[in-house]
Design a protein around this motif. Sequence first.
Motif, PDB file in Angstrom:
ATOM      1  N   LEU A 199       0.730   1.148  -1.111  1.00 50.21           N
ATOM      2  CA  LEU A 199       1.693   1.389  -0.047  1.00 50.21           C
ATOM      3  C   LEU A 199       1.193   2.585   0.752  1.00 50.21           C
ATOM      4  CD1 LEU A 199       5.090   0.996  -1.951  1.00 50.21           C
ATOM      5  CD2 LEU A 199       3.957  -0.680  -0.477  1.00 50.21           C
ATOM      6  N   TRP A 241       6.196  -2.810  -4.637  1.00 53.13           N
ATOM      7  CA  TRP A 241       4.835  -2.992  -4.114  1.00 53.13           C
ATOM      8  C   TRP A 241       4.585  -4.441  -3.700  1.00 53.13           C
ATOM      9  CZ3 TRP A 241       5.562   1.751  -5.630  1.00 53.13           C
ATOM     10  CH2 TRP A 241       4.630   2.745  -5.367  1.00 53.13           C
ATOM     11  N   ARG A 293       4.911  -1.978   5.096  1.00 58.88           N
ATOM     12  CA  ARG A 293       4.218  -1.393   3.951  1.00 58.88           C
ATOM     13  C   ARG A 293       4.136   0.133   4.034  1.00 58.88           C
ATOM     14  NH1 ARG A 293       3.376  -4.202  -0.586  1.00 58.88           N
ATOM     15  NH2 ARG A 293       1.259  -3.433  -0.889  1.00 58.88           N
TER      16      ARG A 293
END
Length: 298
Positions: free
Chosen positions: A89, A293, A123
């Motif tokens: 990330l 994630w 993200r």
Amino acid sequence: MSEFARTRNSYDGSEKAKRLYPALPEPLEVGTYDNHTHLEIADGDEPLSVAQHIEMMRQVNMLGAVQVGVTLESSKYSAELAAREPMLLAAVAIHPNEAPLYGSLKELDDAILEIADLAKLQRVRAVGETGLDYFRTQGDEALSMQQHSFEQHIAIAKEFDLALQIHDRDAHADVVATLLRVGAPERTVFHCYSGDLELAQICKENGWFLSFAGNVTFKKNQHLRDSLLAVDPSQLLIETDAPFLTPEPLRGRPNAPYLVPHTLRFIAALMQWSDNDLALQLNRNTENVYGSWAEGLS
């Protein structure tokens, strides 16, 4: 070279063996996350590629890492990398030592607007690292730009409901005063925690997270160990700040996310917890701060 990269290179070993990445530690039985790393900063006599970093993380059962920007360019890189790499990330920001390098407040604000655009990406889960640094930066004008940048980054984190990763060096009182005055984001992280028991108590009372790096293993840093034990385990995170702050007994060699097991095992022993129980607690904390994630991959 940015001010961040130029000033933070702390390795001065002259022997080639000290400039090589260490061997893989024993894999974790329960994997965990590195919540702050800089994979774009090559280090050592044989720098690792991102692919090598990722593969070595897998070999020791690391679950993922947060790749952190410190300039506009490295923030763009971090966002792009996280968009395609499932184990990463991103956090995006102008580092406090970088902010005063802009020629004017307008130029700084233009860069921060681009950080805000990056913060919209799926993200990107944190704004950071941002904060105050009175060790590297001096002078009223430079410190004023640093303060302005910090407050703008806080606003971005709150606008997009992102975590805030704070860089706090020799500026504890002013960092806390700023957070209390403008209002801290719901998930606020003191990256590479460097405070004492007084700051730890303030963090505990406000529900802020303390992220511990390899320097918690250094003999001189008893204040870090005391702080770690003083807060609720639900407020703890772990990081490398790679390639910096390699844990003992590997200090002086390049750091990387695959070396988290050394720090985790040290902290588990300090807390008198099992490695697995600490990893599970860290995983809950990390996912509470940054989310899953698995979400937002392109």
